[in-house]
Design an enzyme around this catalytic site. Structure first.
Site, mmCIF file in Angstrom:
data_model
loop_
_atom_site.group_PDB
_atom_site.id
_atom_site.type_symbol
_atom_site.label_atom_id
_atom_site.label_comp_id
_atom_site.label_asym_id
_atom_site.label_seq_id
_atom_site.Cartn_x
_atom_site.Cartn_y
_atom_site.Cartn_z
ATOM 1 N N ASP A 1 0.809 -1.222 0.000
ATOM 2 C CA ASP A 1 0.000 0.000 0.000
ATOM 3 C C ASP A 1 0.841 1.270 0.000
ATOM 4 O OD1 ASP A 1 0.828 -0.382 2.622
ATOM 5 O OD2 ASP A 1 -1.182 -0.313 3.490
ATOM 6 N N ASP B 1 3.410 1.060 13.013
ATOM 7 C CA ASP B 1 2.651 -0.200 12.996
ATOM 8 C C ASP B 1 3.293 -1.341 13.778
ATOM 9 O OD1 ASP B 1 0.660 0.945 11.451
ATOM 10 O OD2 ASP B 1 1.532 0.292 9.576
#
Length: 889
Positions: A76, A490
């Site tokens: 992404d 993350d």
């Protein structure tokens, strides 16, 4: 809910009008207009990833249907990759993308040409709202991603937008491969190319733009974007041939972001389109996969666009000959608490289909499998007696042990999880035993899949080596202990004791979702502090053993996020500027209590002096602040510094009050500033047009000042730069093939290895570069007391990457003499008939087996001890041995 994967401040980054490469490097994107030449690298560097292996969402995996082991992955925010079967690793394909086109590191779709497997396409663009100022593009390659050309689009694409796991939006006609389709978001409809991706036009006969929005009330434009056209699937049985005599595929299926009108078909090669009659409504069709052998179109539906939400879903089978729709959902609707997305057909046994429950986080994701076209299903795991699970598989994460997240959850959860955000799911079209799937953190796979059908346990392992997808927020390289410690989005961050090995575990106790700031005590580098995001806190943590173990501190009221944090030079004090209403605070000891700091605004960036343990610094809104009492009180110092854009600063080790500050915005003050009086005054560094991060490393030989590194624009060229003379002169150390998009978050040298630099990327992980230089010193030149002597020239040949019938090579020319080279030429003979097809940074000619490479105008001068590098693509057949000798003159 997971936030979009975006570095703080990156959304506001403006384009800066950069330059385009004149000599096309491996992996470079060439616009169709004539490009301008950019500066060559002035220092010889090799680049590698600090290994983490994964760390981000892989929403798409694409196998080529006609060539075995040809496989691509899209991420992404971190570019695209090609699988190297021989090395069992992924090869990055988009490292050439530069600062001004950073949005093109988001890949919304990939397509591999079945008629010509050398051709691959990538639809790129990260955000469709104003976070990304650029438009989308379709990149096309005729050499499996070694080099690229670019077709710019008149609209944006969203590789990191909601719905990014749907697809594939980009597809090549399996017969007439000049024809491609692209499903666009944001109401832009369906687009087609008839010249192999060079130009694109809207398909005006396709009238449903796909208006579904995740959240129409979102004023940022992120969740309120219209999903658009989300997948394209060709029925290969309705075309004929390949190449010049091909007949275009007649039947094409298209999925649309519309819960009432999700699937359309054309039976006249895209001239007209019809909504499929009788189709189910109320859900979005995430995937549409065709089994042309049996005449079934399989569809995976969810009630949202994903990738991390979805509460209900369906799986349907459409009979293409009769128009019959059949609900083949693997579980009863009452038991569905997730959507379906990952969808694949076993091409060796088309009645075998698999689908994923992509949005099931708790207790785990689920994979479903049928061998009778959806009549009956089995699951990857079941409950034997709740909460005990019976798994058909064994997870082996020994190669990437941090995938357990250090967890020991209560049943029915397990560590590691089978996955989450499992929207990419593919069975190898040539091998029924091989299956891969993407998650929010890695790529998993097995080579024993058919054991599923005999109730025999099979093993799932990470298949992610080489794919590095972390967003890097901060880096430190202490003078002792681990060479590098990272703060990552993350996955928190790691202590990297071996740059070439996967760390055993991310930071735990506490385990931040993202670590935003990291610091060590300069004279006691075993003492570290970090801050980050964590639901419910605490959001600050300390280590006294160089980051091997951590413990949580307390936090003042009003903290909502990590902010920035700094450690005193002796490790006895800390200053923290968290997100939220708390404001800047100081503490002695390890954060058991915090005292509000006076004289500095909330939200300021804080750092410490690297010599005086009572001196801390801050910056906010164009004003620099300093504290001489351990952070209790700050005084405003220099003003007139950049008040707009991102600003980062650092103090120099071993030099009290020596500070470098980088940042700004293209339409305001922007550049690099230096202070030697503790921030009372700053001098702008001349010649540095723009700078976004600055760091320090080991001084060059014969130099006393640390080497400086900066992600900057100097002389009109964007890149990673180094100075060995306190900023008087700079050399670019990266090149056009190694740019990695946006690199402005942080940068640091290594205090123990001269020339080593660690570069932060937003999605390509941590990159580090090592120099092959043997010289150095102030200005990078030779000792002025050494008399000039005759120049010498050597050349070294390496194969950078290789695939069936082609390879990318590199030659490094080195001046081993004591006087500069003013021009160079390298000659070699190929022993096996290899042919050079393209070159950059040199003029390369070949006659028979003899190859001659000569310098270009801008890289002919090579100083004593220096080097120049050129690259090329070439073809081979049968074998690819290197030349026996290279002659350099």
């Amino acid at each position: 809910m997971r936030r979009p994967r975006l570095l703080a401040g990156l959304a506001g980054l403006a384009l800066t009008g950069g330059l385009l490469a004149g000599a096309l490097p491996a992996g470079a994107a060439e616009p169709d207009a004539a490009p301008a030449r950019t500066q060559a690298a002035a220092a010889s560097y090799s680049w590698k990833n600090v290994r983490v292996d994964g760390g981000g969402f892989v929403p798409g995996l694409v196998f080529n249907r006609t060539e075995k082991n040809l496989l691509y992955a899209r991420t992404d925010i971190g570019g695209a990759y090609r699988w190297d079967q021989a090395g069992s690793a992924w090869v990055p394909l988009l490292d050439h993308i530069g600062w001004d086109d950073w949005g093109h590191t988001g890949v919304v779709s990939l397509a591999s040409d079945t008629a010509d497997p050398d051709r691959v396409y990538a639809a790129v663009g990260t955000y469709t709202n104003d976070w990304d100022p650029g438009t989308g593009a379709v990149l096309r390659s005729a050499d499996r991603g070694a080099t690229w050309q670019r077709a710019d689009l008149p609209f944006k694409l969203g590789g990191n937008m909601p719905g990014r796991g749907m697809g594939e939006r980009l597809a090549v006609d399996p017969h007439d491969n000049r024809i491609l389709y692209l499903g666009a978001p944001s109401g832009n409809g369906l687009w087609r190319s008839t010249d192999s991706g060079a130009t694109w036009a809207k398909v005006t006969s396709f009238t449903n733009p796909g208006g579904y929005q995740q959240d129409p009330t979102d004023t940022s434009g992120y969740n309120s974007d219209e999903q658009g056209v989300v997948w394209v699937t060709f029925d290969e049985s309705t075309g004929a041939g390949t190449g010049a005599g091909a007949t275009a595929t007649k039947t094409i299926y298209v999925g649309v972001g519309d819960k009432e009108n999700a699937v359309y078909r054309s039976t006249d090669a895209g001239a007209t389109w019809t909504r499929l009659a009788g189709q189910p409504t109320g859900h979005l069709a995430h995937k549409g996969v065709l089994d042309a052998d049996n005449g079934y179109l399989y569809l995976a539906y969810s009630d949202t666009a994903g990738p991390y939400d979805g509460g209900k879903g369906k799986v349907y089978r459409y009979a293409t000959a009769t128009g019959e729709w059949k609900d083949i959902t693997p579980v009863a609707e009452a038991d569905t608490y997730h959507g379906f997305s990952g969808l694949t057909v076993d091409r060796q046994h088309p009645g075998t289909v698999m689908v994923s429950a992509y949005s099931s986080w708790w207790p785990d994701t689920q994979l479903f499998r049928t061998t009778d076209s959806g009549t009956t299903w089995t699951r990857a795991w079941d409950y034997s007696a709740y909460p005990t699970r019976s798994n058909r598989y064994t997870m082996d994460v020994s190669s990437v042990p941090w995938l357990t997240w250090g967890g020991n959850p209560a049943p029915p959860e397990q560590a590691p999880k089978l996955g989450w955000m499992t929207e990419a799911l593919e069975i190898d079209p040539f091998d029924s035993d091989r299956m891969l799937y993407g998650t929010g953190a890695t790529v998993y796979g097995t080579t024993e899949l058919t054991r599923w059908d005999t109730n025999t346990n099979f093993t799932i392992r990470p298949m992610v080596k080489g794919l590095e997808e972390t967003a890097v927020l901060d880096l430190v390289s202490p003078p002792s202990g681990a060479p590098l410690i990272s703060a990552l989005g993350d996955v928190g961050g790691f202590r990297h004791t071996d740059l070439g090995a996967v760390p055993p575990m991310m930071f735990t106790a506490p385990n931040f979702t993202s670590t935003t700031s990291l610091d060590y005590a300069e004279t006691k580098p075993d003492v570290l502090v970090r801050s980050g995001h964590l639901d419910g806190g605490p959001r600050v943590a300390f280590s006294t053993d160089n980051g091997a173990h951590w413990f949580a501190g307390q936090e003042p009221a009003g903290v909502t996020g990590g902010g920035t944090v700094a450690a005193a030079a002796d490790g006895g004090r800390f200053v923290w500027s968290p997100e939220g209403t708390a404001g800047v605070h100081a503490a002695t000891g390890h954060g058991t209590s915090w005292t509000p700091s006076a004289g500095i605004p909330a939200g300021a960036t804080v750092e410490s002096d690297r010599v005086d343990p009572k001196t801390f610094y801050g910056f906010h809104g164009g004003t620099f602040y300093a504290s001489a009492d351990g952070g209790l009180t700050f005084t405003a110092k220099a003003t007139g510094l950049p008040a707009k854009g991102n600003v980062r600063f650092k103090a120099v080790p071993g030099r009290k009050g020596d500070i470098w500050l980088a940042g700004g915005a293209p339409d305001a003050a922007y550049g690099l500033w230096h202070s030697t009086d503790g921030g009372a005054t700053f001098t702008k560094v001349s010649g540095v047009d723009q700078a976004d991060a600055v760091g320090f490393g080991k001084a060059a030989p014969n130099a006393s000042y640390p080497a400086l590194y900066s992600s900057a624009r100097i002389g009109g060229v964007r890149g990673v730069f180094r100075s060995t003379d306190a900023g008087a002169t700079w050399v670019r150390v990266n090149d056009d093939a190694h740019q990695w998009g946006w690199t402005g978050a942080t940068i640091t040298g290594d205090p123990r290895v001269y020339g080593r630099v660690y570069v932060a990327t937003n999605g390509r992980g941590i990159i580090y570069g090592d120099t092959s230089e043997t010289g150095g010193g102030d200005g990078g030149g030779t000792d002025p007391g050494t008399p000039p002597g005759p120049a010498g020239c050597t050349a070294a040949y390496t194969v950078q990457s290789q695939w069936g019938g082609g390879f990318t090579g590199q030659v490094t020319v080195r001046n081993t003499g004591t006087a500069p080279l003013t021009g160079w030429k390298v000659v070699w003979e190929y022993p096996a008939g290899q042919r050079v097809t393209q070159a950059w940074n040199a003029t390369v000619t070949q006659t028979g087996t003899a190859v001659t490479a000569a310098n270009l105008s801008y890289n002919g001068t090579v100083p004593a001890g220096g080097s120049a590098t050129f690259g090329f693509n070439a073809s081979w057949a049968g074998a690819n041995p290197p030349p026996a000798t290279l002659t350099c003159t």
